[in-house]
Design a protein around this motif. Structure first.
Motif, mmCIF file in Angstrom:
data_model
loop_
_atom_site.group_PDB
_atom_site.id
_atom_site.type_symbol
_atom_site.label_atom_id
_atom_site.label_comp_id
_atom_site.label_asym_id
_atom_site.label_seq_id
_atom_site.Cartn_x
_atom_site.Cartn_y
_atom_site.Cartn_z
ATOM 1 N N PHE A 1 6.770 11.302 -5.896
ATOM 2 C CA PHE A 1 5.305 11.346 -5.831
ATOM 3 C C PHE A 1 4.789 11.252 -4.401
ATOM 4 O O PHE A 1 3.610 11.026 -4.178
ATOM 5 C CB PHE A 1 4.733 10.188 -6.681
ATOM 6 N N ARG A 2 5.660 11.484 -3.446
ATOM 7 C CA ARG A 2 5.281 11.376 -2.052
ATOM 8 C C ARG A 2 4.339 12.499 -1.643
ATOM 9 O O ARG A 2 4.248 13.547 -2.289
ATOM 10 C CB ARG A 2 6.517 11.401 -1.149
ATOM 11 N N ILE A 3 3.654 12.293 -0.522
ATOM 12 C CA ILE A 3 2.765 13.312 0.049
ATOM 13 C C ILE A 3 3.616 14.354 0.773
ATOM 14 O O ILE A 3 4.568 14.020 1.482
ATOM 15 C CB ILE A 3 1.788 12.663 1.056
ATOM 16 N N ASP A 4 3.280 15.648 0.581
ATOM 17 C CA ASP A 4 3.967 16.703 1.338
ATOM 18 C C ASP A 4 2.922 17.701 1.845
ATOM 19 O O ASP A 4 1.713 17.489 1.726
ATOM 20 C CB ASP A 4 5.049 17.388 0.491
ATOM 21 N N ASN A 5 3.406 18.842 2.390
ATOM 22 C CA ASN A 5 2.500 19.823 3.008
ATOM 23 C C ASN A 5 1.579 20.508 2.008
ATOM 24 O O ASN A 5 0.562 21.103 2.393
ATOM 25 C CB ASN A 5 3.315 20.886 3.768
ATOM 26 N N THR A 6 1.954 20.449 0.734
ATOM 27 C CA THR A 6 1.138 21.135 -0.277
ATOM 28 C C THR A 6 0.117 20.205 -0.930
ATOM 29 O O THR A 6 -0.677 20.641 -1.763
ATOM 30 C CB THR A 6 2.048 21.718 -1.379
ATOM 31 N N THR A 7 0.153 18.940 -0.556
ATOM 32 C CA THR A 7 -0.730 17.953 -1.202
ATOM 33 C C THR A 7 -2.194 18.233 -0.884
ATOM 34 O O THR A 7 -2.572 18.411 0.283
ATOM 35 C CB THR A 7 -0.362 16.523 -0.748
ATOM 36 N N LYS A 8 -2.996 18.279 -1.908
ATOM 37 C CA LYS A 8 -4.446 18.488 -1.746
ATOM 38 C C LYS A 8 -5.252 17.222 -2.077
ATOM 39 O O LYS A 8 -6.338 17.023 -1.541
ATOM 40 C CB LYS A 8 -4.910 19.628 -2.653
ATOM 41 N N ASN A 9 -4.719 16.390 -2.980
ATOM 42 C CA ASN A 9 -5.417 15.162 -3.377
ATOM 43 C C ASN A 9 -4.527 13.947 -3.089
ATOM 44 O O ASN A 9 -3.434 13.828 -3.661
ATOM 45 C CB ASN A 9 -5.735 15.202 -4.872
ATOM 46 N N ILE A 10 -4.976 13.104 -2.171
ATOM 47 C CA ILE A 10 -4.216 11.919 -1.798
ATOM 48 C C ILE A 10 -4.782 10.706 -2.528
ATOM 49 O O ILE A 10 -5.996 10.431 -2.441
ATOM 50 C CB ILE A 10 -4.246 11.681 -0.279
ATOM 51 N N LEU A 11 -3.918 10.001 -3.257
ATOM 52 C CA LEU A 11 -4.328 8.799 -3.979
ATOM 53 C C LEU A 11 -3.729 7.573 -3.300
ATOM 54 O O LEU A 11 -2.503 7.479 -3.150
ATOM 55 C CB LEU A 11 -3.859 8.863 -5.434
ATOM 56 N N LYS A 12 -4.610 6.681 -2.886
ATOM 57 C CA LYS A 12 -4.159 5.425 -2.266
ATOM 58 C C LYS A 12 -4.132 4.329 -3.327
ATOM 59 O O LYS A 12 -5.113 4.116 -4.033
ATOM 60 C CB LYS A 12 -5.114 5.020 -1.145
ATOM 61 N N ILE A 13 -2.972 3.681 -3.453
ATOM 62 C CA ILE A 13 -2.821 2.589 -4.436
ATOM 63 C C ILE A 13 -2.438 1.319 -3.659
ATOM 64 O O ILE A 13 -1.495 1.334 -2.855
ATOM 65 C CB ILE A 13 -1.751 2.902 -5.481
ATOM 66 N N GLN A 14 -3.158 0.254 -3.931
ATOM 67 C CA GLN A 14 -2.962 -0.982 -3.152
ATOM 68 C C GLN A 14 -2.878 -2.188 -4.095
ATOM 69 O O GLN A 14 -3.590 -2.279 -5.097
ATOM 70 C CB GLN A 14 -4.133 -1.163 -2.183
ATOM 71 N N SER A 15 -1.955 -3.086 -3.776
ATOM 72 C CA SER A 15 -1.840 -4.342 -4.540
ATOM 73 C C SER A 15 -2.239 -5.512 -3.646
ATOM 74 O O SER A 15 -2.090 -5.439 -2.421
ATOM 75 C CB SER A 15 -0.405 -4.545 -5.052
ATOM 76 N N THR B 1 0.836 -1.203 0.000
ATOM 77 C CA THR B 1 0.000 0.000 0.000
ATOM 78 C C THR B 1 0.870 1.252 0.000
ATOM 79 O O THR B 1 1.763 1.391 0.845
ATOM 80 C CB THR B 1 -0.914 0.032 1.234
ATOM 81 N N ILE B 2 0.609 2.164 -0.947
ATOM 82 C CA ILE B 2 1.314 3.444 -0.961
ATOM 83 C C ILE B 2 0.305 4.574 -1.084
ATOM 84 O O ILE B 2 -0.846 4.371 -1.486
ATOM 85 C CB ILE B 2 2.332 3.531 -2.126
ATOM 86 N N PHE B 3 0.747 5.783 -0.712
ATOM 87 C CA PHE B 3 -0.068 6.990 -0.853
ATOM 88 C C PHE B 3 0.743 7.998 -1.653
ATOM 89 O O PHE B 3 1.896 8.294 -1.311
ATOM 90 C CB PHE B 3 -0.421 7.564 0.522
ATOM 91 N N VAL B 4 0.175 8.511 -2.721
ATOM 92 C CA VAL B 4 0.897 9.448 -3.587
ATOM 93 C C VAL B 4 0.079 10.715 -3.754
ATOM 94 O O VAL B 4 -1.135 10.757 -3.496
ATOM 95 C CB VAL B 4 1.190 8.821 -4.970
ATOM 96 N N ASP B 5 0.763 11.763 -4.171
ATOM 97 C CA ASP B 5 0.111 13.035 -4.474
ATOM 98 C C ASP B 5 -0.616 12.891 -5.812
ATOM 99 O O ASP B 5 0.007 12.746 -6.861
ATOM 100 C CB ASP B 5 1.164 14.138 -4.549
ATOM 101 N N GLY B 6 -1.943 12.919 -5.759
ATOM 102 C CA GLY B 6 -2.745 12.695 -6.956
ATOM 103 C C GLY B 6 -2.529 13.734 -8.039
ATOM 104 O O GLY B 6 -2.772 13.464 -9.224
#
Length: 436
Positions: free
Chosen positions: A421-435, A348-353
């Motif tokens: 593509f990591r999440i940072d303080n400016t991220t507004k849309n979080i995309l969760k990707i799971q395998s 499971t990862i979380f990226v900046d959409g």
């Protein structure tokens, strides 16, 4: 012979009592003796005859003979016809092998559709000797010398304890009629050459040759059981298995005095034929492999890796649209927008959409690929170097997939996310990707 046969069934095949038995009936002497014996003992029987269409009208005369005998004796009979030559040409196998495949496939169909319990064939002691000599002449291991098995799954051969002379004497004593196969007189086939020339010579040298031969086979069967027991014990020490993949530890394997014999014992059931090539893998460089029709053995550093061949034609690339919530081929992935970051793992990862560009691309890795591993402060690393550091086997590398945004790697799936593509303080849309 009838009393001897009855005692033989009582001591070795008592489970046939009360069963519905299908007798393979060519119309020749041996199969007609088999039918007669079971008639006398009042078993519930049916007859099955294959017309291989290899001897012109003679084949159809055999078929008619079997049908007429069954009708006259009120025995259920099943007849089929095969274009054996066409089958052998289509599958590039010998006529004899083609006939065997067609015959036994049909017998098993009859077991299912007509509710028979067992298939019985008329192989006898002389057939067993001929098979032994054929295998010996071609080169074989213990398996090829232990003879025709009395039972193989649902196939029973109750006449292996009886020789050709006993069969002939019984047939003459009981006035049993049969059909002569004209091809049996020809020396065209190896089996016939052995039957006509070599076997009579062996019997002339020793009048009790078949009895001595039977004892020898019993000794060989005992030796084979011992070899199989040893193989199982060593297997547990040398091998580890993960799902459908089997790993052979070469360091442990090479300490064995006869490791080639163990490899043969372990791999024979997977359809391999090129044994010298397999033995050479032990000392070859990583990346070498040998194929069977459905499996592959791969040399990877200190292991031989056995795995099924993936017959699915996997495309180079798969495209994932922005509105797509899941992917099922070539692996299972799910995509969803979330409000907060959850637990990050290999699956499971979380990226900046807003940083990814669609369509996302799912592909295998290529030489020259590089990425910025998560947690390495933007330092680039070759994917090949990452795999090496992670100690991935060649098989694991082949099965690795990359999730990419344009030409940039977002995730080496199941292993490491990309820093870009990591999440940072400016991220507004979080995309969760799971395998899965």
């Amino acid at each position: 012979m009838l009393q001897k046969f009855q005692n033989h069934l009582l001591h070795n095949f008592q489970f046939l009592n009360g069963k519905k038995i299908l007798l393979a009936t060519s119309g020749g002497k041996d199969s007609m003796v088999l039918v007669h014996l079971f008639q006398q003992l009042k078993y519930t029987i049916g007859m099955a005859h294959c017309n291989f269409q290899l001897r012109g009208m003679e084949s159809f005369e055999d078929q008619n003979f079997v049908q007429e005998y069954a009708a006259a004796n009120a025995i259920p009979v099943f007849i089929t016809q095969f274009d054996t030559k066409a089958f052998s040409e289509d599958y590039k196998i010998s006529t004899q092998v083609a006939a065997r495949e067609l015959r036994y496939n049909w017998f098993y169909e009859l077991l299912e559709t007509e509710k028979f319990d067992y298939i019985l064939t008329a192989h006898h002691a002389d057939d067993n000797l001929e098979t032994f000599l054929i295998n010996l002449s071609r080169g074989t291991g213990l398996e090829g010398l232990t003879g025709i098995p009395e039972q193989n799954d649902k196939v029973i051969r109750p006449l292996l304890a009886f020789n050709q002379k006993e069969m002939e004497d019984y047939a003459k004593l009981n006035n049993i009629k049969w059909r002569e196969d004209s091809s049996n007189a020809s020396d065209k086939y190896l089996r016939n050459k052995i039957r006509h020339h070599l076997v009579p010579m062996l019997k002339e040298l020793n009048s009790n040759f078949l009895s001595s031969f039977h004892k020898t086979q019993l000794y060989l069967q005992d030796a084979q059981v011992m070899a199989e027991d040893a193989s199982i014990m060593i297997y547990q020490q040398v091998v580890k298995q993960e799902n459908e993949t089997i790993y052979f530890d070469l360091k442990k394997l090479k300490k064995l005095p006869n490791y080639k014999s163990y490899l043969y014992q372990w791999l024979k059931e997977f359809g391999f034929k090129a044994w010298d090539d397999i033995y050479d893998l032990v000392d070859s460089q990583s990346g070498k492999h040998v194929f069977s029709p459905e499996y592959r053995v791969l040399k990877d550093r200190d292991y031989l890796i056995l795995s099924p061949i993936n017959f699915v034609n996997v495309k180079d690339k798969y495209f994932i649209d922005e509105n797509q919530k899941e992917v099922n081929i070539p692996l299972n992935l799910t995509f969803c927008k979330v409000a907060d970051i959850g637990i990050v793992s290999n699956k499971t990862i979380f990226v900046d959409g807003d940083k990814v560009q669609y369509p996302l691309i799912l592909r295998h890795w290529n030489e020259g690929d590089s990425f910025q591993p998560f947690g390495m402060n933007g330092k680039s690393k070759k994917v090949s170097k990452f795999f090496k550091d992670e100690k991935l086997s060649l098989l694991e590398k082949e099965n690795s997939w990359l999730l990419c945004s344009n030409d940039e790697i977002v995730w080496i799936i199941g292993l490491r996310q990309d820093e870009r593509f990591r999440i940072d303080n400016t991220t507004k849309n979080i995309l969760k990707i799971q395998s899965e």
